[in-house]
Write a protein that holds these residues in place. Structure first.
Motif, PDB file in Angstrom:
ATOM      1  N   GLN A 100       8.239  -2.362  -1.874  1.00 60.35           N
ATOM      2  CA  GLN A 100       7.315  -1.235  -1.686  1.00 60.35           C
ATOM      3  C   GLN A 100       6.102  -1.376  -2.602  1.00 60.35           C
ATOM      4  O   GLN A 100       4.964  -1.204  -2.186  1.00 60.35           O
ATOM      5  CB  GLN A 100       8.045   0.084  -1.962  1.00 60.35           C
ATOM      6  N   GLU A 177      11.045  -1.158   2.260  1.00 52.96           N
ATOM      7  CA  GLU A 177      10.041  -0.101   2.450  1.00 52.96           C
ATOM      8  C   GLU A 177       8.640  -0.599   2.091  1.00 52.96           C
ATOM      9  O   GLU A 177       7.936   0.017   1.288  1.00 52.96           O
ATOM     10  CB  GLU A 177      10.411   1.141   1.634  1.00 52.96           C
ATOM     11  N   SER A 180       5.496   2.081   2.874  1.00 52.08           N
ATOM     12  CA  SER A 180       5.516   3.515   2.556  1.00 52.08           C
ATOM     13  C   SER A 180       4.371   3.956   1.661  1.00 52.08           C
ATOM     14  O   SER A 180       4.024   5.135   1.625  1.00 52.08           O
ATOM     15  CB  SER A 180       6.852   3.885   1.909  1.00 52.08           C
ATOM     16  N   THR A 209      13.892   1.103   5.714  1.00 52.48           N
ATOM     17  CA  THR A 209      12.918   2.188   5.852  1.00 52.48           C
ATOM     18  C   THR A 209      13.648   3.518   6.016  1.00 52.48           C
ATOM     19  O   THR A 209      14.801   3.556   6.460  1.00 52.48           O
ATOM     20  CB  THR A 209      11.990   1.955   7.064  1.00 52.48           C
TER      21      THR A 209
END
Length: 359
Positions: A100, A177, A180, A209
Motif C-alpha cells: 500500500q 492493497e 487504497s 483488498t
C-alpha cells in the motif's frame, strides 16, 4: 531438511513469466491470544489472478504475508510450483511484492529504485539497464526513469513499485492493497493497467483488498475472508449471484435484509414466495435480496411502499422505499424513472434464489 526454493526465471532475454501454481494447506497463524488464520487452504492456478477480499482484521493480509515469508506460520504448508517453501526465507521464494505504501527509496531515481533488486542479484550493468528500461516501459513510465519519488505523482510512484516488483521476473506477484492510497480515477486506471500487465505476463497474482468493486473488477476468482477463514471462493459472478452465506451476501454487493418464513426450499417474504439458495430451512429467517431483484410495478398485487429518497448514479438510479412495517428497501432501476419522496409505489420481487439466515 533444507528444501531448495523454486527456480527463478532467468534475468536475460525478453520479459516473460511462466505461471506458477501456489498451494496453501491448513494454514494457522496466531499473534499471542489472537488467532488470525484458522486452517486456511487455497489453491491458485498457474497464471491466475486471485483476490483476497474481506473487512479489516479478517486475516487477508496475514495470509499474504505468510505466503511471502514475512510472517512464519504456526502450522500448515505453503507450496510454490510443487515445492514446500513453508520454512524458506522471504528472499529465497522468488516472489515480487507491492505494498500500500510505495516504499521507494527517496534518494534514488525511479530507474535506480527499479534496478535495486537486480543489483542485489549481481546482474551486470548492461543487462540491468535493458531490464530496467523494459520494466519502466511496461508500466508506462519509460520517460520518467530519471525522476525522484517526490517528482512523481502517487499513481506514478505505485507504478514504479510495480516495475520494481516485476523486473526480477518473480514466479508470483503479491499485491497488498496497492491502490487504497490513490484517488478514485487513478485507482481505476491503475487497477486496469495491473490487470493488463498480469494477463500479458501470465504471472500468478494474489491481490489483497477490502474494496469489493476492485476485487470483482480484476480477479479471475475472489476468496472472501471472515474471521480467519475463507467463507467462499469463486468467480465474481458466482459470489454475487450465488453467495453461500449471509456474510458473503452482505459483504459482496448490496443486499436488502427482510423478514420471512422458510418452508423447505421456499421462503415467503412480503407475501411472495422465493426459492432459497443452499439447503432447505424451516422457520423465521432473515432474507437477503439484491436491489436489482426488486422492481416497481403497477400490478395491484404488488407490495405497497412509500418513497424515502432517490439517488442518481449515472446509468442507473437507486431508490429507497419504506414498507408498511417500517422496513427500508433499496430498489435499483433505470435512471430515467425518477421517484419523488413520499410518493406511493408498489414493489414486485424477482424470482431469483435468495440467501437466508435463521432469526
Amino acid at each position: 531438511m533444507n528444501v531448495p526454493p523454486p527456480t527463478a526465471a532467468p534475468l536475460t532475454g525478453p520479459l516473460t513469466v511462466t505461471g506458477t501454481a501456489v498451494s496453501l494447506a491448513g494454514i494457522h497463524k496466531s499473534f499471542g491470544p489472537h488467532v488470525a488464520l484458522r486452517g486456511v487452504s487455497l489453491d491458485v492456478r498457474p497464471g491466475e489472478f486471485v483476490a483476497l477480499l474481506g473487512p479489516s482484521g479478517c486475516g487477508k493480509t496475514t495470509l499474504l504475508r505468510a505466503l511471502s515469508g514475512l510472517d512464519r506460520i504456526d502450522a500448515g504448508t505453503i507450496s510454490i510450483d510443487g515445492t514446500d517453501v513453508s520454512r524458506v526465507p522471504v528472499d529465497k521464494r522468488d516472489i515480487g511484492m507491492v505494498f500500500q505504501s510505495y516504499s521507494l527509496f527517496p534518494h534514488l531515481t525511479a530507474a535506480q529504485n527499479v534496478e535495486f533488486g537486480l543489483r542485489m542479484r549481481k546482474v551486470d550493468a548492461a543487462r540491468r539497464a535493458v531490464r530496467v528500461q523494459e520494466a519502466l516501459d511496461m508500466v508506462g513510465l519509460g520517460d520518467r526513469g530519471g525522476r525522484y519519488a517526490h517528482e512523481l505523482s502517487g499513481g506514478q510512484q505505485q507504478r514504479v513499485a510495480l516495475a520494481r516488483a516485476l523486473v526480477t521476473r518473480p514466479r508470483v506477484l503479491l499485491l497488498d492493497e496497492p491502490l487504497s492510497a490513490l484517488d478514485a480515477k487513478v485507482r481505476v486506471k491503475l487497477r486496469e493497467q495491473i490487470r493488463r500487465i498480469q494477463r500479458d505476463l501470465g504471472i500468478t497474482t494474489v491481490f489483497v483488498t477490502h474494496d469489493q468493486e476492485e476485487a470483482l473488477a480484476v480477479a479471475d476468482r475472489v476468496a472472501v475472508m471472515h474471521d480467519g477463514v475463507i467463507e467462499q471462493i469463486g468467480t465474481p459472478e458466482e459470489l454475487y449471484r450465488r453467495p453461500v452465506s449471509p456474510f458473503v451476501a452482505d459483504f459482496v454487493g448490496l443486499s436488502n435484509v427482510l423478514e420471512g418464513v422458510a418452508r423447505g426450499a421456499e421462503i415467503e417474504v412480503c407475501g411472495r414466495v422465493l426459492p432459497v439458495l443452499g439447503p432447505p430451512v424451516e422457520g423465521d429467517v432473515s432474507v437477503y435480496v439484491r436491489p436489482e431483484d426488486v422492481a416497481f410495478t403497477l400490478d395491484s398485487g404488488g407490495v405497497d411502499a412509500t418513497v424515502v429518497a432517490s439517488s442518481f448514479l449515472g446509468s442507473l438510479r437507486r431508490t429507497s422505499v419504506r414498507l408498511a412495517d417500517g422496513t427500508i428497501v433499496a430498489v435499483q432501476h433505470d435512471a430515467s424513472d425518477r421517484r419523488e419522496p413520499d410518493e406511493a409505489v408498489r414493489l414486485r420481487f424477482a424470482g431469483y434464489p435468495v440467501v437466508v439466515r435463521p432469526r
